[in-house]
Design an enzyme around this catalytic site. Sequence first.
Site: not given
Length: 321
Positions: A139, A156, A178, A228, A267
Amino acid sequence: MPAELDRLLPRLADRRAHLAAAGTTFCRLAHTSETAGLFALDRAGRVGVLSLYADLSAGQEQLLAAACARLGLESVYLKRRPQEARHAANVERERLSPPQPIRGEVQEEVTVLESGVPYLIRPGPDLSIGLFGDARPAREWVRRHAPVGGRVLNTFAYTCGFGLNAALAGAQTVKNLDLSRKVLAWGQENYTLSGLPAPDHDFLYGDVFDWLGRLQKRGELFELVVLDPPSFARSKVGVWRSERDYARLLAQAAAVTAPGGQVLALCNHAGLSAGQFEKMLEAGAAQAGRRMNITDRFGAGEDYPGAGHLKVRALRLDPGG
């Protein structure tokens, strides 16, 4: 166990004390690598979230929660995390994540800070509480590298932490995508905490692969795309496994990434090595006909010592040829 914890936990908490001075009140006070794999403890303001990775008796759980509370935590919530959580999280939700704290008063919502940015945390009924602490460096990367005046796609998105940081950095357009309307609405609340507009058209509900195809057909391009994904997910269009499908994901993301644009790829699959992950990224870029350059490599935050599960790669995608 209690005597050892009374010595261990204050020492670990002291190591994280500098984070509060830097405007961060959400952090991991004790990681599994520091507790012999038994538990992890997160601080969300004055609330503790205790994650158990071993079966303990009710009495042992109470002793552990009491030791955690002595770090100045007003309430402690419990998360029992089984080895195989995907199915159990659905059928045993209340046992794994009791809605009531194991110690202290109920605190349904807590506002925390991360580098001065506020986020809404809900510590009770779900295993996920609104923010993944190990992604704090990612972030912060977005806050530093988001294109000022440019376009960002956050896939995501969960509660939209990456999108929020891109907007705070000056990106003109940020789309958060999302499969859950609930977490997108939560993300809009996070935007509101920072005084940012959160129009519904910037919070896209649906399957990521479906939306990437739609955005490509529209000819929409983004200077930064954030990937993500979970390690495993099931949706109406099929099953996602990061160790099998990440190359395909990057190929589709590349199709909506502007020439010279960036992709931040995360990941969290512990069974996938950093080398294997990078090979999948290379394969995805090749499928899309793009030249890929990895510009940054990092993982979880400083309060996750020894953690190798999270792999973060910043990519620059140039036209192929």
